[in-house]
Design a protein around this motif. Structure first.
Motif, PDB file in Angstrom:
ATOM      1  N   SER A 275      63.326  47.265  23.021  1.00 59.64           N
ATOM      2  CA  SER A 275      64.115  46.214  22.373  1.00 59.64           C
ATOM      3  C   SER A 275      65.390  46.847  21.817  1.00 59.64           C
ATOM      4  O   SER A 275      65.479  48.078  21.670  1.00 59.64           O
ATOM      5  N   GLU A 276      66.338  46.001  21.472  1.00 61.22           N
ATOM      6  CA  GLU A 276      67.568  46.501  20.853  1.00 61.22           C
ATOM      7  C   GLU A 276      67.242  47.186  19.523  1.00 61.22           C
ATOM      8  O   GLU A 276      67.759  48.264  19.218  1.00 61.22           O
ATOM      9  N   ALA A 277      66.347  46.574  18.756  1.00 61.06           N
ATOM     10  CA  ALA A 277      65.963  47.152  17.458  1.00 61.06           C
ATOM     11  C   ALA A 277      65.312  48.520  17.632  1.00 61.06           C
ATOM     12  O   ALA A 277      65.571  49.442  16.847  1.00 61.06           O
ATOM     13  N   ALA A 278      64.474  48.668  18.659  1.00 68.57           N
ATOM     14  CA  ALA A 278      63.823  49.958  18.907  1.00 68.57           C
ATOM     15  C   ALA A 278      64.864  51.029  19.216  1.00 68.57           C
ATOM     16  O   ALA A 278      64.755  52.164  18.736  1.00 68.57           O
ATOM     17  N   CYS A 279      65.880  50.688  19.993  1.00 66.21           N
ATOM     18  CA  CYS A 279      66.945  51.648  20.308  1.00 66.21           C
ATOM     19  C   CYS A 279      67.701  52.038  19.043  1.00 66.21           C
ATOM     20  O   CYS A 279      67.951  53.222  18.800  1.00 66.21           O
ATOM     21  N   LEU A 280      68.059  51.047  18.241  1.00 64.45           N
ATOM     22  CA  LEU A 280      68.811  51.328  17.015  1.00 64.45           C
ATOM     23  C   LEU A 280      67.991  52.150  16.027  1.00 64.45           C
ATOM     24  O   LEU A 280      68.519  53.081  15.401  1.00 64.45           O
ATOM     25  N   ASP A 281      66.713  51.838  15.900  1.00 56.58           N
ATOM     26  CA  ASP A 281      65.832  52.630  15.029  1.00 56.58           C
ATOM     27  C   ASP A 281      65.768  54.080  15.508  1.00 56.58           C
ATOM     28  O   ASP A 281      65.796  55.019  14.706  1.00 56.58           O
ATOM     29  N   PHE A 282      65.687  54.258  16.817  1.00 51.19           N
ATOM     30  CA  PHE A 282      65.601  55.607  17.371  1.00 51.19           C
ATOM     31  C   PHE A 282      66.894  56.387  17.115  1.00 51.19           C
ATOM     32  O   PHE A 282      66.849  57.582  16.783  1.00 51.19           O
ATOM     33  N   VAL A 283      68.042  55.727  17.244  1.00 49.81           N
ATOM     34  CA  VAL A 283      69.322  56.391  16.974  1.00 49.81           C
ATOM     35  C   VAL A 283      69.358  56.869  15.529  1.00 49.81           C
ATOM     36  O   VAL A 283      69.749  58.013  15.242  1.00 49.81           O
ATOM     37  N   GLN A 284      68.932  56.017  14.607  1.00 53.26           N
ATOM     38  CA  GLN A 284      68.914  56.405  13.190  1.00 53.26           C
ATOM     39  C   GLN A 284      67.944  57.572  12.952  1.00 53.26           C
ATOM     40  O   GLN A 284      68.222  58.479  12.174  1.00 53.26           O
ATOM     41  N   GLU A 285      66.822  57.548  13.660  1.00 52.54           N
ATOM     42  CA  GLU A 285      65.848  58.645  13.559  1.00 52.54           C
ATOM     43  C   GLU A 285      66.468  59.956  14.041  1.00 52.54           C
ATOM     44  O   GLU A 285      66.325  60.997  13.401  1.00 52.54           O
ATOM     45  N   LEU A 286      67.164  59.909  15.181  1.00 53.42           N
ATOM     46  CA  LEU A 286      67.820  61.118  15.700  1.00 53.42           C
ATOM     47  C   LEU A 286      68.879  61.630  14.741  1.00 53.42           C
ATOM     48  O   LEU A 286      69.000  62.845  14.527  1.00 53.42           O
ATOM     49  N   ALA A 287      69.658  60.713  14.179  1.00 50.53           N
ATOM     50  CA  ALA A 287      70.698  61.112  13.230  1.00 50.53           C
ATOM     51  C   ALA A 287      70.076  61.811  12.031  1.00 50.53           C
ATOM     52  O   ALA A 287      70.585  62.845  11.566  1.00 50.53           O
ATOM     53  N   ALA A 288      68.972  61.276  11.533  1.00 47.14           N
ATOM     54  CA  ALA A 288      68.299  61.891  10.386  1.00 47.14           C
ATOM     55  C   ALA A 288      67.709  63.255  10.759  1.00 47.14           C
ATOM     56  O   ALA A 288      67.816  64.216   9.985  1.00 47.14           O
ATOM     57  N   GLU A 289      67.097  63.360  11.939  1.00 44.93           N
ATOM     58  CA  GLU A 289      66.486  64.625  12.369  1.00 44.93           C
ATOM     59  C   GLU A 289      67.517  65.731  12.558  1.00 44.93           C
ATOM     60  O   GLU A 289      67.259  66.889  12.239  1.00 44.93           O
TER      61      GLU A 289
ATOM     62  N   GLY B  44      70.866  65.602  11.533  1.00 45.11           N
ATOM     63  CA  GLY B  44      71.937  65.661  10.538  1.00 45.11           C
ATOM     64  C   GLY B  44      73.290  65.257  11.097  1.00 45.11           C
ATOM     65  O   GLY B  44      74.306  65.353  10.407  1.00 45.11           O
ATOM     66  N   ILE B  45      73.324  64.806  12.335  1.00 42.40           N
ATOM     67  CA  ILE B  45      74.579  64.373  12.965  1.00 42.40           C
ATOM     68  C   ILE B  45      74.799  62.904  12.607  1.00 42.40           C
ATOM     69  O   ILE B  45      74.078  62.027  13.083  1.00 42.40           O
ATOM     70  N   GLN B  46      75.792  62.654  11.770  1.00 39.99           N
ATOM     71  CA  GLN B  46      76.015  61.293  11.275  1.00 39.99           C
ATOM     72  C   GLN B  46      77.227  60.611  11.896  1.00 39.99           C
ATOM     73  O   GLN B  46      77.421  59.410  11.712  1.00 39.99           O
ATOM     74  N   HIS B  47      78.030  61.343  12.627  1.00 38.31           N
ATOM     75  CA  HIS B  47      79.209  60.730  13.250  1.00 38.31           C
ATOM     76  C   HIS B  47      78.900  60.464  14.722  1.00 38.31           C
ATOM     77  O   HIS B  47      78.836  61.391  15.529  1.00 38.31           O
ATOM     78  N   TYR B  48      78.682  59.205  15.027  1.00 42.40           N
ATOM     79  CA  TYR B  48      78.346  58.796  16.392  1.00 42.40           C
ATOM     80  C   TYR B  48      78.793  57.360  16.625  1.00 42.40           C
ATOM     81  O   TYR B  48      79.120  56.636  15.681  1.00 42.40           O
ATOM     82  N   GLN B  49      78.831  56.983  17.891  1.00 46.00           N
ATOM     83  CA  GLN B  49      79.146  55.606  18.271  1.00 46.00           C
ATOM     84  C   GLN B  49      78.163  55.142  19.329  1.00 46.00           C
ATOM     85  O   GLN B  49      77.714  55.939  20.166  1.00 46.00           O
ATOM     86  N   LEU B  50      77.869  53.849  19.302  1.00 42.88           N
ATOM     87  CA  LEU B  50      76.993  53.234  20.299  1.00 42.88           C
ATOM     88  C   LEU B  50      77.859  52.556  21.348  1.00 42.88           C
ATOM     89  O   LEU B  50      78.758  51.784  21.005  1.00 42.88           O
ATOM     90  N   LEU B  51      77.595  52.848  22.605  1.00 43.59           N
ATOM     91  CA  LEU B  51      78.296  52.206  23.717  1.00 43.59           C
ATOM     92  C   LEU B  51      77.252  51.415  24.491  1.00 43.59           C
ATOM     93  O   LEU B  51      76.355  52.000  25.099  1.00 43.59           O
ATOM     94  N   THR B  52      77.330  50.115  24.455  1.00 46.95           N
ATOM     95  CA  THR B  52      76.309  49.293  25.104  1.00 46.95           C
ATOM     96  C   THR B  52      76.731  48.908  26.516  1.00 46.95           C
ATOM     97  O   THR B  52      77.911  48.738  26.805  1.00 46.95           O
ATOM     98  N   SER B  53      75.755  48.774  27.376  1.00 46.93           N
ATOM     99  CA  SER B  53      75.998  48.388  28.769  1.00 46.93           C
ATOM    100  C   SER B  53      76.291  46.892  28.841  1.00 46.93           C
ATOM    101  O   SER B  53      75.607  46.087  28.199  1.00 46.93           O
TER     102      SER B  53
END
Length: 163
Positions: free
Chosen positions: A118-132, A134-143
């Protein structure tokens, strides 16, 4: 290396989808009237001779339940790029992870393709990766849409046949 007619048949077969069986190379070998060992030996020989660089899979992620995806571009400090890339690439939710050079107006140097149910699952995972990481500067590019996925097909013929 001169290709035999069997070599050409193997190359043609390897360009197709693998049989959807528990032992696809065994099934393919049977279709070619070979043992699995003989087929795999040919594949190794093709790799050694530079005729075959890699075998890859085209995963149709929508068909296996991953209906959402997002490309995330990350701005990772150079001294962390290798460790961060390895960490992200090890995650099963990520199908592609690669480094790219930055540009004056584009500071992102690590690209990841994330798949989720789901879209929410992807967004949750991105936040998890950022926390793991420490990389906080990112952008999402959607298809916007999925393009046709096809594998390369090569035609095997002898040089004399083209004259």
């Amino acid at each position: 290396m001169t290709l035999t007619s069997l070599d050409k048949e193997i190359i043609k077969a390897l360009q197709q989808d693998l049989p959807q069986t528990l032992n696809p190379y065994e099934t393919l070998a049977q279709q070619l009237h070979l043992s699995e060992e003989a087929l795999l030996e040919k594949v190794r020989l093709f790799q050694e001779k530079g005729l075959l660089r890699r075998l890859g899979a085209v995963v149709r992620h929508h068909q296996v339940g991953y209906t959402h995806n997002v490309m995330v571009v990350w701005q990772v400090p150079e001294h962390l790029i290798t460790a961060t890339g390895h960490h992200m690439a090890a995650r099963p939710e990520i199908s592609h992870c690669y480094q790219r050079p930055t540009r004056p107006n584009w500071p992102f140097n690590l690209f990841t393709m994330i798949h989720g149910t789901s879209e929410a699952a992807c967004l949750d995972f991105v936040q998890e990766l950022a926390a793991e990481t420490g990389i906080q500067h990112y952008q999402l590019l959607t298809s916007l849409r999925e393009l046709k996925k096809t594998s390369m097909r090569y035609f095997c013929e002898s040089p004399a046949a083209t004259e």
